[in-house]
Design a protein around this motif. Structure first.
Motif, short mmCIF file in Angstrom:
data_model
loop_
_atom_site.label_atom_id
_atom_site.label_comp_id
_atom_site.label_asym_id
_atom_site.label_seq_id
_atom_site.Cartn_x
_atom_site.Cartn_y
_atom_site.Cartn_z
N ALA A 119 5.60 9.77 -0.56
CA ALA A 119 6.99 9.45 -0.90
C ALA A 119 7.90 10.66 -0.72
CB ALA A 119 7.06 8.94 -2.34
N ARG A 120 7.37 11.84 -1.02
CA ARG A 120 8.15 13.08 -0.88
C ARG A 120 8.62 13.27 0.57
NH1 ARG A 120 4.35 17.20 -2.35
NH2 ARG A 120 4.49 16.25 -4.42
N GLY A 159 0.27 8.75 -3.15
CA GLY A 159 1.61 8.15 -3.09
C GLY A 159 2.73 9.13 -3.31
N VAL A 160 2.57 10.04 -4.26
CA VAL A 160 3.63 11.01 -4.55
C VAL A 160 3.88 11.90 -3.34
CG1 VAL A 160 4.24 13.00 -5.98
CG2 VAL A 160 3.20 10.98 -7.04
N VAL A 161 2.82 12.34 -2.70
CA VAL A 161 2.96 13.20 -1.52
C VAL A 161 3.65 12.44 -0.38
CG1 VAL A 161 1.74 14.54 0.24
CG2 VAL A 161 0.93 14.55 -2.14
N CYS A 195 -2.03 15.44 1.09
CA CYS A 195 -2.61 14.24 0.46
C CYS A 195 -4.05 14.50 0.04
CB CYS A 195 -2.58 13.06 1.44
SG CYS A 195 -0.94 12.34 1.69
N ALA A 197 -4.20 16.70 -2.96
CA ALA A 197 -3.87 15.96 -4.18
C ALA A 197 -5.07 15.17 -4.67
CB ALA A 197 -2.69 15.03 -3.91
N GLU A 211 -0.91 4.70 -1.18
CA GLU A 211 -1.20 4.73 -2.61
C GLU A 211 -2.02 3.51 -3.02
OE1 GLU A 211 -1.29 5.98 -6.60
OE2 GLU A 211 -0.82 7.08 -4.76
N ASP A 241 5.19 5.65 3.64
CA ASP A 241 4.40 4.78 2.76
C ASP A 241 2.92 4.81 3.11
OD1 ASP A 241 4.46 3.40 5.12
OD2 ASP A 241 5.37 1.58 4.31
#
Length: 200
Positions: A103-104, A99-101, A187, A190, A92, A108
């Protein structure tokens, strides 16, 4: 990048091929102007990656297709640039939007392939960097490639590197290569749905 492009600003585009004519029709009078035109195009995959000239037709591109396009323009103009494949740890911080993808899936970062040009030792990167992104200072791998290698070769090299990366990290105990590749693809999806960014 700007210094490298400035050195190419005094190289007018002479009539030498189809891409040169396209860029001249768009108002680009030299290689630097052509590169800046490509930089302004939003991030997004074109219909077929190996048909890199579609960047101009479809008005978007990734790091791979944007730089392949400029590498071919440079070839027409006898400008010495080298298309380069590099791999970095996408996070991220350096690629906002992933980052959201990550973290899911409890990650990192994940290795991502990135293309750019080199001219007289300097990097030229016209992918486009969103506001707030940290510059990529460290690449895990780099190699010069040809335009013909932007398809299957690039993907295969990326997958081999990802497999090696997984084998050396704790994440490899819970993720196989196919799952990690799906996360990487999510990613990129996104990024394509939001602001444009580096990978391609």
């Amino acid at each position: 990048m700007h210094d490298a492009l400035d050195r190419l600003a005094d190289r007018p585009l002479h009539d030498a091929g189809p891409l040169t004519r396209r860029f001249r029709e768009l108002g680009a009078s030299d290689f630097a102007a052509a590169a800046r035109h490509v930089l302004r195009l939003p991030y997004g995959r074109i219909t077929e990656r190996t048909r890199f000239w579609l960047v101009l037709d479809e008005g978007r591109g990734t790091c791979t297709t944007k730089h392949a396009l400029l590498a071919e323009l440079a070839r027409e103009q006898s400008i010495d640039v080298q298309l380069t494949l590099a791999i970095y740890e996408m996070s991220e911080r350096n690629t906002p939007g992933v980052g959201v993808v990550l973290a899911r899936h409890g990650l990192d970062c994940i290795p991502e392939a990135h293309c750019f040009l080199r001219h007289e030792g300097a990097r030229i990167d016209v992918t486009g960097v969103p506001a707030g992104a940290e510059p990529i200072e460290r690449f895990l791998y780099q190699e010069p490639i040809t335009i013909a290698q932007i398809g299957e070769y690039k993907s295969a090299r990326h997958r081999r590197f990802l497999a090696e990366w997984l084998a050396e990290r704790p994440e490899g105990a819970r993720l196989d290569l196919e799952e990690a590749w799906r996360i990487r693809e999510a990613c990129i999806a996104a990024l394509g749905a939001g602001t444009y960014a580096r990978p391609g």
